[in-house]
Design a protein around this motif. Sequence first.
Motif, PDB file in Angstrom:
ATOM      1  N   ALA A 137       0.504  15.570 -11.315  1.00 48.18           N
ATOM      2  CA  ALA A 137       0.610  15.639  -9.857  1.00 48.18           C
ATOM      3  C   ALA A 137       1.734  16.606  -9.490  1.00 48.18           C
ATOM      4  O   ALA A 137       2.630  16.862 -10.302  1.00 48.18           O
ATOM      5  CB  ALA A 137       0.889  14.254  -9.268  1.00 48.18           C
ATOM      6  N   PRO A 138       1.714  17.149  -8.262  1.00 50.03           N
ATOM      7  CA  PRO A 138       2.815  18.002  -7.804  1.00 50.03           C
ATOM      8  C   PRO A 138       4.136  17.231  -7.788  1.00 50.03           C
ATOM      9  O   PRO A 138       4.147  16.015  -7.546  1.00 50.03           O
ATOM     10  CB  PRO A 138       2.386  18.419  -6.390  1.00 50.03           C
ATOM     11  N   VAL A 139       5.227  17.944  -8.004  1.00 45.92           N
ATOM     12  CA  VAL A 139       6.516  17.294  -8.239  1.00 45.92           C
ATOM     13  C   VAL A 139       6.967  16.459  -7.048  1.00 45.92           C
ATOM     14  O   VAL A 139       7.163  15.236  -7.159  1.00 45.92           O
ATOM     15  CB  VAL A 139       7.591  18.341  -8.599  1.00 45.92           C
ATOM     16  N   TYR A 140       7.162  17.080  -5.891  1.00 46.38           N
ATOM     17  CA  TYR A 140       7.723  16.345  -4.753  1.00 46.38           C
ATOM     18  C   TYR A 140       6.774  15.262  -4.273  1.00 46.38           C
ATOM     19  O   TYR A 140       7.194  14.127  -3.986  1.00 46.38           O
ATOM     20  CB  TYR A 140       8.026  17.316  -3.606  1.00 46.38           C
ATOM     21  N   PHE A 141       5.488  15.575  -4.189  1.00 45.81           N
ATOM     22  CA  PHE A 141       4.514  14.581  -3.761  1.00 45.81           C
ATOM     23  C   PHE A 141       4.484  13.415  -4.743  1.00 45.81           C
ATOM     24  O   PHE A 141       4.405  12.252  -4.338  1.00 45.81           O
ATOM     25  CB  PHE A 141       3.127  15.218  -3.655  1.00 45.81           C
ATOM     26  N   GLY A 142       4.563  13.712  -6.034  1.00 47.38           N
ATOM     27  CA  GLY A 142       4.554  12.660  -7.039  1.00 47.38           C
ATOM     28  C   GLY A 142       5.769  11.764  -6.950  1.00 47.38           C
ATOM     29  O   GLY A 142       5.661  10.533  -7.047  1.00 47.38           O
ATOM     30  N   GLU A 143       6.935  12.371  -6.742  1.00 44.52           N
ATOM     31  CA  GLU A 143       8.176  11.595  -6.692  1.00 44.52           C
ATOM     32  C   GLU A 143       8.292  10.767  -5.416  1.00 44.52           C
ATOM     33  O   GLU A 143       8.774   9.624  -5.447  1.00 44.52           O
ATOM     34  CB  GLU A 143       9.369  12.540  -6.791  1.00 44.52           C
ATOM     35  N   ASN A 144       7.870  11.330  -4.293  1.00 48.04           N
ATOM     36  CA  ASN A 144       8.159  10.702  -3.003  1.00 48.04           C
ATOM     37  C   ASN A 144       6.989   9.974  -2.361  1.00 48.04           C
ATOM     38  O   ASN A 144       7.206   9.092  -1.532  1.00 48.04           O
ATOM     39  CB  ASN A 144       8.682  11.766  -2.030  1.00 48.04           C
ATOM     40  N   LYS A 145       5.771  10.329  -2.734  1.00 47.54           N
ATOM     41  CA  LYS A 145       4.610   9.705  -2.116  1.00 47.54           C
ATOM     42  C   LYS A 145       3.810   8.873  -3.123  1.00 47.54           C
ATOM     43  O   LYS A 145       3.400   7.748  -2.840  1.00 47.54           O
ATOM     44  CB  LYS A 145       3.716  10.790  -1.510  1.00 47.54           C
ATOM     45  N   LEU A 146       3.603   9.430  -4.307  1.00 46.38           N
ATOM     46  CA  LEU A 146       2.715   8.796  -5.276  1.00 46.38           C
ATOM     47  C   LEU A 146       3.398   7.690  -6.070  1.00 46.38           C
ATOM     48  O   LEU A 146       2.761   6.678  -6.406  1.00 46.38           O
ATOM     49  CB  LEU A 146       2.186   9.878  -6.232  1.00 46.38           C
ATOM     50  N   ALA A 147       4.679   7.879  -6.377  1.00 44.05           N
ATOM     51  CA  ALA A 147       5.386   6.959  -7.285  1.00 44.05           C
ATOM     52  C   ALA A 147       5.275   5.491  -6.879  1.00 44.05           C
ATOM     53  O   ALA A 147       4.948   4.640  -7.717  1.00 44.05           O
ATOM     54  CB  ALA A 147       6.848   7.374  -7.406  1.00 44.05           C
ATOM     55  N   PRO A 148       5.533   5.120  -5.622  1.00 42.51           N
ATOM     56  CA  PRO A 148       5.452   3.684  -5.286  1.00 42.51           C
ATOM     57  C   PRO A 148       4.052   3.113  -5.439  1.00 42.51           C
ATOM     58  O   PRO A 148       3.891   1.942  -5.806  1.00 42.51           O
ATOM     59  CB  PRO A 148       5.921   3.633  -3.826  1.00 42.51           C
ATOM     60  N   TYR A 149       3.028   3.928  -5.192  1.00 42.41           N
ATOM     61  CA  TYR A 149       1.654   3.436  -5.342  1.00 42.41           C
ATOM     62  C   TYR A 149       1.296   3.247  -6.812  1.00 42.41           C
ATOM     63  O   TYR A 149       0.600   2.288  -7.173  1.00 42.41           O
ATOM     64  CB  TYR A 149       0.674   4.399  -4.686  1.00 42.41           C
ATOM     65  N   LEU A 150       1.766   4.130  -7.664  1.00 32.68           N
ATOM     66  CA  LEU A 150       1.486   3.993  -9.092  1.00 32.68           C
ATOM     67  C   LEU A 150       2.167   2.748  -9.663  1.00 32.68           C
ATOM     68  O   LEU A 150       1.590   2.047 -10.502  1.00 32.68           O
ATOM     69  CB  LEU A 150       1.940   5.242  -9.845  1.00 32.68           C
ATOM     70  N   THR A 151       3.386   2.478  -9.233  1.00 32.36           N
ATOM     71  CA  THR A 151       4.062   1.277  -9.737  1.00 32.36           C
ATOM     72  C   THR A 151       3.357   0.006  -9.238  1.00 32.36           C
ATOM     73  O   THR A 151       3.274  -0.980  -9.962  1.00 32.36           O
ATOM     74  CB  THR A 151       5.539   1.267  -9.323  1.00 32.36           C
ATOM     75  N   GLN A 152       2.837   0.046  -8.020  1.00 31.79           N
ATOM     76  CA  GLN A 152       2.052  -1.097  -7.528  1.00 31.79           C
ATOM     77  C   GLN A 152       0.798  -1.286  -8.390  1.00 31.79           C
ATOM     78  O   GLN A 152       0.417  -2.415  -8.714  1.00 31.79           O
ATOM     79  CB  GLN A 152       1.646  -0.862  -6.074  1.00 31.79           C
ATOM     80  N   PHE A 153       0.140  -0.182  -8.712  1.00 31.43           N
ATOM     81  CA  PHE A 153      -1.072  -0.258  -9.526  1.00 31.43           C
ATOM     82  C   PHE A 153      -0.760  -0.830 -10.908  1.00 31.43           C
ATOM     83  O   PHE A 153      -1.500  -1.671 -11.429  1.00 31.43           O
ATOM     84  CB  PHE A 153      -1.686   1.136  -9.653  1.00 31.43           C
ATOM     85  N   LEU A 154       0.342  -0.407 -11.504  1.00 31.76           N
ATOM     86  CA  LEU A 154       0.725  -0.918 -12.821  1.00 31.76           C
ATOM     87  C   LEU A 154       1.059  -2.407 -12.763  1.00 31.76           C
ATOM     88  O   LEU A 154       0.773  -3.155 -13.704  1.00 31.76           O
ATOM     89  CB  LEU A 154       1.908  -0.127 -13.361  1.00 31.76           C
ATOM     90  N   SER A 155       1.658  -2.836 -11.669  1.00 31.32           N
ATOM     91  CA  SER A 155       1.951  -4.263 -11.519  1.00 31.32           C
ATOM     92  C   SER A 155       0.668  -5.080 -11.394  1.00 31.32           C
ATOM     93  O   SER A 155       0.579  -6.199 -11.902  1.00 31.32           O
ATOM     94  CB  SER A 155       2.831  -4.486 -10.282  1.00 31.32           C
ATOM     95  N   ARG A 156      -0.320  -4.495 -10.744  1.00 28.56           N
ATOM     96  CA  ARG A 156      -1.591  -5.194 -10.558  1.00 28.56           C
ATOM     97  C   ARG A 156      -2.385  -5.266 -11.857  1.00 28.56           C
ATOM     98  O   ARG A 156      -3.081  -6.248 -12.105  1.00 28.56           O
ATOM     99  CB  ARG A 156      -2.403  -4.483  -9.476  1.00 28.56           C
ATOM    100  N   TYR A 157      -2.288  -4.234 -12.685  1.00 33.67           N
ATOM    101  CA  TYR A 157      -3.068  -4.168 -13.929  1.00 33.67           C
ATOM    102  C   TYR A 157      -2.118  -3.986 -15.122  1.00 33.67           C
ATOM    103  O   TYR A 157      -1.834  -2.861 -15.538  1.00 33.67           O
ATOM    104  CB  TYR A 157      -4.080  -3.023 -13.867  1.00 33.67           C
ATOM    105  N   PRO A 158      -1.604  -5.075 -15.663  1.00 30.89           N
ATOM    106  CA  PRO A 158      -0.573  -4.996 -16.714  1.00 30.89           C
ATOM    107  C   PRO A 158      -1.063  -4.398 -18.029  1.00 30.89           C
ATOM    108  O   PRO A 158      -0.235  -4.067 -18.878  1.00 30.89           O
ATOM    109  CB  PRO A 158      -0.156  -6.460 -16.888  1.00 30.89           C
ATOM    110  N   GLU A 159      -2.378  -4.256 -18.220  1.00 31.90           N
ATOM    111  CA  GLU A 159      -2.875  -3.673 -19.463  1.00 31.90           C
ATOM    112  C   GLU A 159      -2.981  -2.150 -19.390  1.00 31.90           C
ATOM    113  O   GLU A 159      -3.404  -1.508 -20.342  1.00 31.90           O
ATOM    114  CB  GLU A 159      -4.245  -4.266 -19.803  1.00 31.90           C
ATOM    115  N   VAL A 160      -2.590  -1.564 -18.251  1.00 34.71           N
ATOM    116  CA  VAL A 160      -2.623  -0.112 -18.087  1.00 34.71           C
ATOM    117  C   VAL A 160      -1.256   0.473 -18.419  1.00 34.71           C
ATOM    118  O   VAL A 160      -0.224  -0.044 -17.999  1.00 34.71           O
ATOM    119  CB  VAL A 160      -3.016   0.275 -16.643  1.00 34.71           C
ATOM    120  N   GLU A 161      -1.259   1.565 -19.198  1.00 36.60           N
ATOM    121  CA  GLU A 161      -0.058   2.346 -19.485  1.00 36.60           C
ATOM    122  C   GLU A 161      -0.154   3.671 -18.742  1.00 36.60           C
ATOM    123  O   GLU A 161      -1.248   4.184 -18.507  1.00 36.60           O
ATOM    124  CB  GLU A 161       0.073   2.593 -20.989  1.00 36.60           C
ATOM    125  N   LEU A 162       0.995   4.251 -18.390  1.00 36.62           N
ATOM    126  CA  LEU A 162       1.022   5.462 -17.575  1.00 36.62           C
ATOM    127  C   LEU A 162       1.778   6.579 -18.278  1.00 36.62           C
ATOM    128  O   LEU A 162       2.885   6.376 -18.765  1.00 36.62           O
ATOM    129  CB  LEU A 162       1.677   5.180 -16.221  1.00 36.62           C
TER     130      LEU A 162
END
Length: 293
Positions: free
Chosen positions: A98-123
């Motif tokens: 993903a693009p750097v700034y968008f990944g750090e500031n927009k995408l990051a919180p959603y990815l951590t939510q997704f990982l919390s929802r699906y504990p068998e997924v690695e990123l």
Amino acid sequence: MKQWQGISEFVAVAEHGSFTEAAQHLHISIAQVSRNIAELESRLGLKLLYRSTRKVSLTEEGKLYLAHCRHLVESLDQANQALSSLKQTPRGLLKITAPVYFGENKLAPYLTQFLSRYPEVELDLHLTNAKLDLIQGGYDIAIRLGTLESSSLIARRLGSRNQHVVASPAYLQAHGTPENIADLQTHQCLQGSLEHWRLQCPERGLVQFRPQGRIHCNSGPFLLQAALSGMGLVQLPDYYVDDALSTGKLIAVLPNYQLPNEGIWAVYPENRHLSAKVRHLVDFLKVQLSGSD
């Protein structure tokens, strides 16, 4: 259904060159493979295979029939896999770019939510503004912004972004507010990694303006800070400037020349679209980012 009988067996024998290997591949008996193909040939009234004690080969009719049947079998396998994947729980490694700034500031919180929802997924998240080769790099998904280039990849729109031309109140008070694209020629314009600003002119449609100014930098955060410091005008996406616009630290100019909404996209190779981890993540991000549409 009878007209389908024997097609999978015929394709397996043709691809493996052996009744024995085809039976092993299909997990059925050799006798069943032979019987179903014989019935298929009987229905068609044509011989599809030459059989000998040493090898199996295709007749001319068999070669023609195989070209069509292979697609049928592949489509059936994909349909079965699609239904099966509906029951799967996302698991395993998700490799994303993903693009750097968008990944750090927009995408990051959603990815951590997704990982919390699906504990068998690695990123494995790789942030870069370069457009990487997904196939060569083994990536499951790329998040891309704006207009997409033509490719064989599957693209799904997740949301939208807006581009704004902004400046600080102090800069506008000192240098005036541009009213049209021609006025930009007399202003300090902060230039990023792209050579042109893209604007929508009511009379001429899409216009590309080449900014000129003292500062040229490939960092969006740096350009944002320069604009906040009164160094000039800058064109940046909404996720850079929304907070500053809401507090009055920056002011949007040329509102009549703003581009239509551009896409935020999930892009992925065709062979990834049936993966549960990819499908669930794309659906999840669509829900989270669609509020910007």
